[in-house]
Motif scaffolding. Structure first.
Motif, PDB file in Angstrom:
ATOM      1  N   GLY A  70       0.806  -1.216   0.000  1.00 57.29           N
ATOM      2  CA  GLY A  70       0.000   0.000   0.000  1.00 57.29           C
ATOM      3  C   GLY A  70       0.834   1.259   0.000  1.00 57.29           C
ATOM      4  N   VAL A  71       2.025   1.196   0.569  1.00 57.36           N
ATOM      5  CA  VAL A  71       2.945   2.331   0.599  1.00 57.36           C
ATOM      6  C   VAL A  71       4.356   1.776   0.753  1.00 57.36           C
ATOM      7  N   HIS A  72       5.303   2.422   0.102  1.00 54.66           N
ATOM      8  CA  HIS A  72       6.691   1.945   0.121  1.00 54.66           C
ATOM      9  C   HIS A  72       7.580   3.012   0.762  1.00 54.66           C
ATOM     10  N   LEU A  73       8.383   2.594   1.739  1.00 56.51           N
ATOM     11  CA  LEU A  73       9.321   3.486   2.411  1.00 56.51           C
ATOM     12  C   LEU A  73      10.721   3.219   1.867  1.00 56.51           C
ATOM     13  N   LEU A  74      11.408   4.282   1.455  1.00 57.32           N
ATOM     14  CA  LEU A  74      12.716   4.129   0.823  1.00 57.32           C
ATOM     15  C   LEU A  74      13.720   5.126   1.390  1.00 57.32           C
ATOM     16  N   GLY A  75      14.977   4.706   1.434  1.00 58.21           N
ATOM     17  CA  GLY A  75      16.065   5.634   1.689  1.00 58.21           C
ATOM     18  C   GLY A  75      16.475   6.302   0.393  1.00 58.21           C
ATOM     19  N   ARG A  76      17.391   7.272   0.478  1.00 56.74           N
ATOM     20  CA  ARG A  76      17.771   8.033  -0.708  1.00 56.74           C
ATOM     21  C   ARG A  76      18.367   7.155  -1.805  1.00 56.74           C
ATOM     22  N   ARG A  77      19.266   6.256  -1.448  1.00 49.08           N
ATOM     23  CA  ARG A  77      19.942   5.461  -2.472  1.00 49.08           C
ATOM     24  C   ARG A  77      18.973   4.592  -3.248  1.00 49.08           C
ATOM     25  N   LEU A  78      18.086   3.905  -2.544  1.00 45.17           N
ATOM     26  CA  LEU A  78      17.131   3.052  -3.236  1.00 45.17           C
ATOM     27  C   LEU A  78      16.155   3.900  -4.053  1.00 45.17           C
ATOM     28  N   TYR A  79      15.746   5.047  -3.499  1.00 42.27           N
ATOM     29  CA  TYR A  79      14.852   5.935  -4.245  1.00 42.27           C
ATOM     30  C   TYR A  79      15.485   6.338  -5.567  1.00 42.27           C
ATOM     31  N   GLU A  80      16.755   6.728  -5.525  1.00 36.23           N
ATOM     32  CA  GLU A  80      17.429   7.166  -6.743  1.00 36.23           C
ATOM     33  C   GLU A  80      17.616   6.014  -7.722  1.00 36.23           C
ATOM     34  N   THR A  81      17.845   4.809  -7.200  1.00 33.58           N
ATOM     35  CA  THR A  81      17.951   3.639  -8.075  1.00 33.58           C
ATOM     36  C   THR A  81      16.633   3.366  -8.783  1.00 33.58           C
ATOM     37  N   MET A  82      15.520   3.536  -8.056  1.00 35.91           N
ATOM     38  CA  MET A  82      14.198   3.225  -8.600  1.00 35.91           C
ATOM     39  C   MET A  82      13.621   4.345  -9.460  1.00 35.91           C
ATOM     40  N   LEU A  83      14.305   5.475  -9.550  1.00 36.66           N
ATOM     41  CA  LEU A  83      13.816   6.577 -10.386  1.00 36.66           C
ATOM     42  C   LEU A  83      13.677   6.162 -11.849  1.00 36.66           C
ATOM     43  N   TYR A  84      14.437   5.182 -12.262  1.00 33.79           N
ATOM     44  CA  TYR A  84      14.343   4.698 -13.638  1.00 33.79           C
ATOM     45  C   TYR A  84      12.907   4.368 -14.012  1.00 33.79           C
ATOM     46  N   PRO A 142       2.132   4.925  -3.634  1.00 31.23           N
ATOM     47  CA  PRO A 142       2.623   5.980  -2.735  1.00 31.23           C
ATOM     48  C   PRO A 142       3.963   5.594  -2.128  1.00 31.23           C
ATOM     49  N   LYS A 143       4.887   6.569  -2.076  1.00 28.74           N
ATOM     50  CA  LYS A 143       6.224   6.324  -1.555  1.00 28.74           C
ATOM     51  C   LYS A 143       6.599   7.423  -0.572  1.00 28.74           C
ATOM     52  N   VAL A 144       7.331   7.033   0.456  1.00 31.12           N
ATOM     53  CA  VAL A 144       7.853   7.989   1.431  1.00 31.12           C
ATOM     54  C   VAL A 144       9.367   7.849   1.420  1.00 31.12           C
ATOM     55  N   VAL A 145      10.060   8.954   1.160  1.00 30.33           N
ATOM     56  CA  VAL A 145      11.513   8.932   1.010  1.00 30.33           C
ATOM     57  C   VAL A 145      12.157   9.583   2.235  1.00 30.33           C
ATOM     58  N   PHE A 146      13.115   8.871   2.812  1.00 30.82           N
ATOM     59  CA  PHE A 146      13.842   9.371   3.980  1.00 30.82           C
ATOM     60  C   PHE A 146      15.218   9.851   3.525  1.00 30.82           C
ATOM     61  N   SER A 147      15.435  11.155   3.612  1.00 36.46           N
ATOM     62  CA  SER A 147      16.698  11.729   3.164  1.00 36.46           C
ATOM     63  C   SER A 147      16.938  13.068   3.855  1.00 36.46           C
ATOM     64  N   GLU A 188      13.547  17.687  -2.844  1.00 39.51           N
ATOM     65  CA  GLU A 188      12.304  17.342  -3.523  1.00 39.51           C
ATOM     66  C   GLU A 188      12.427  15.952  -4.121  1.00 39.51           C
ATOM     67  N   VAL A 189      11.285  15.352  -4.393  1.00 38.60           N
ATOM     68  CA  VAL A 189      11.253  14.014  -4.986  1.00 38.60           C
ATOM     69  C   VAL A 189      10.250  14.006  -6.132  1.00 38.60           C
ATOM     70  N   GLN A 190      10.336  12.999  -6.968  1.00 39.45           N
ATOM     71  CA  GLN A 190       9.507  12.922  -8.159  1.00 39.45           C
ATOM     72  C   GLN A 190       8.415  11.873  -8.020  1.00 39.45           C
ATOM     73  N   GLY A 191       7.434  11.980  -8.913  1.00 37.98           N
ATOM     74  CA  GLY A 191       6.378  10.985  -8.969  1.00 37.98           C
ATOM     75  C   GLY A 191       5.479  11.027  -7.750  1.00 37.98           C
ATOM     76  N   ASN A 192       4.849   9.900  -7.467  1.00 40.73           N
ATOM     77  CA  ASN A 192       3.923   9.811  -6.334  1.00 40.73           C
ATOM     78  C   ASN A 192       4.703   9.514  -5.063  1.00 40.73           C
ATOM     79  N   ALA A 193       5.578  10.453  -4.713  1.00 37.33           N
ATOM     80  CA  ALA A 193       6.441  10.298  -3.544  1.00 37.33           C
ATOM     81  C   ALA A 193       6.448  11.600  -2.751  1.00 37.33           C
ATOM     82  N   ARG A 194       6.768  11.457  -1.472  1.00 34.99           N
ATOM     83  CA  ARG A 194       6.943  12.639  -0.616  1.00 34.99           C
ATOM     84  C   ARG A 194       8.111  12.391   0.315  1.00 34.99           C
ATOM     85  N   LEU A 195       8.753  13.483   0.712  1.00 38.29           N
ATOM     86  CA  LEU A 195       9.814  13.366   1.693  1.00 38.29           C
ATOM     87  C   LEU A 195       9.204  13.143   3.067  1.00 38.29           C
ATOM     88  N   ALA A 196       9.812  12.286   3.850  1.00 36.22           N
ATOM     89  CA  ALA A 196       9.309  12.014   5.193  1.00 36.22           C
ATOM     90  C   ALA A 196       9.357  13.291   6.027  1.00 36.22           C
TER      91      ALA A 196
END
Length: 205
Positions: free
Chosen positions: A44-58, A83-88, A93-101
């Protein structure tokens, strides 16, 4: 209550990334990729750190490639709106259906569990998983084990100084000799182990 899950590809000796920083050995064949497609449907929602978020930007623009096969398009169609929550502490800022924690990991998970919604709260990345494990928040560990020994790198399992009892919930073996192991954290047993048994004298503190 929504479950918190930690799922990644891992080498047989327990690493998600090798000592040289690569993880090309986790590239899935068609059968394993189909597994990951089915797995992401439960999230339902994915929590990611910066490195994984940047890898998945593709995957935010992958669907613009006309050469993609049907399975890859299916994965992209599921991942992009998720929905994604990025911890950094470095991204502004982040792209797509994501927000910074807006808070710490524990606060974010508590907030997500309190909100109405369906699907699992998936954690991606060893650093976030270690923090969640230290707080006792992970409900399931899901390892897609690849037949390779990489000799070091980033470990899949958090190095925490406490015992965590698990029960095997599911196994699966793929044609490529990849194995899937799903373990559920046993909360009751862990709680019982913390209490002295009847008739047993606890050591003085």
């Amino acid at each position: 209550m929504r479950s918190v899950t930690y799922s990644m590809g891992v080498s047989l000796d327990g690493y998600i990334v090798g000592p040289d920083g690569t993880f090309d050995w986790t590239e899935p064949d068609d059968e394993v990729f189909r597994f990951w497609i089915d797995d992401i449907r439960q999230v339902g929602v994915h929590l990611l750190g910066r490195r994984l978020y940047e890898t998945m930007l593709y995957w935010e623009t992958a669907d613009q490639d006309p050469s993609l096969d049907d399975a890859t398009r299916e994965w992209t169609a599921l991942w992009k709106p998720l929905p994604k929550v990025v911890f950094s502490t470095t991204l502004s800022e982040v792209q797509g259906n994501a927000r910074l924690a807006s808070g710490g990991l524990v606060e974010e998970i508590e907030r997500l569990r309190a909100e109405p919604g369906e699907g699992e709260i998936a954690i991606g990345g060893a650093t976030l998983a270690a923090e969640a494990a230290a707080a006792g928040l992970i409900d399931e560990y899901r390892a897609v084990v690849h037949p390779v020994l990489v000799g070091g790198g980033t470990p899949f399992f958090p190095r925490c100084e406490r015992r965590v009892d698990l029960e095997l919930a599911e196994t699966r073996t793929f044609g490529s000799n990849v194995a899937y192991l799903r373990y559920r954290v046993v909360r009751q047993r862990a709680a019982a182990a913390a209490e002295p048994s009847p008739g047993v004298i606890s050591p003085a503190r």
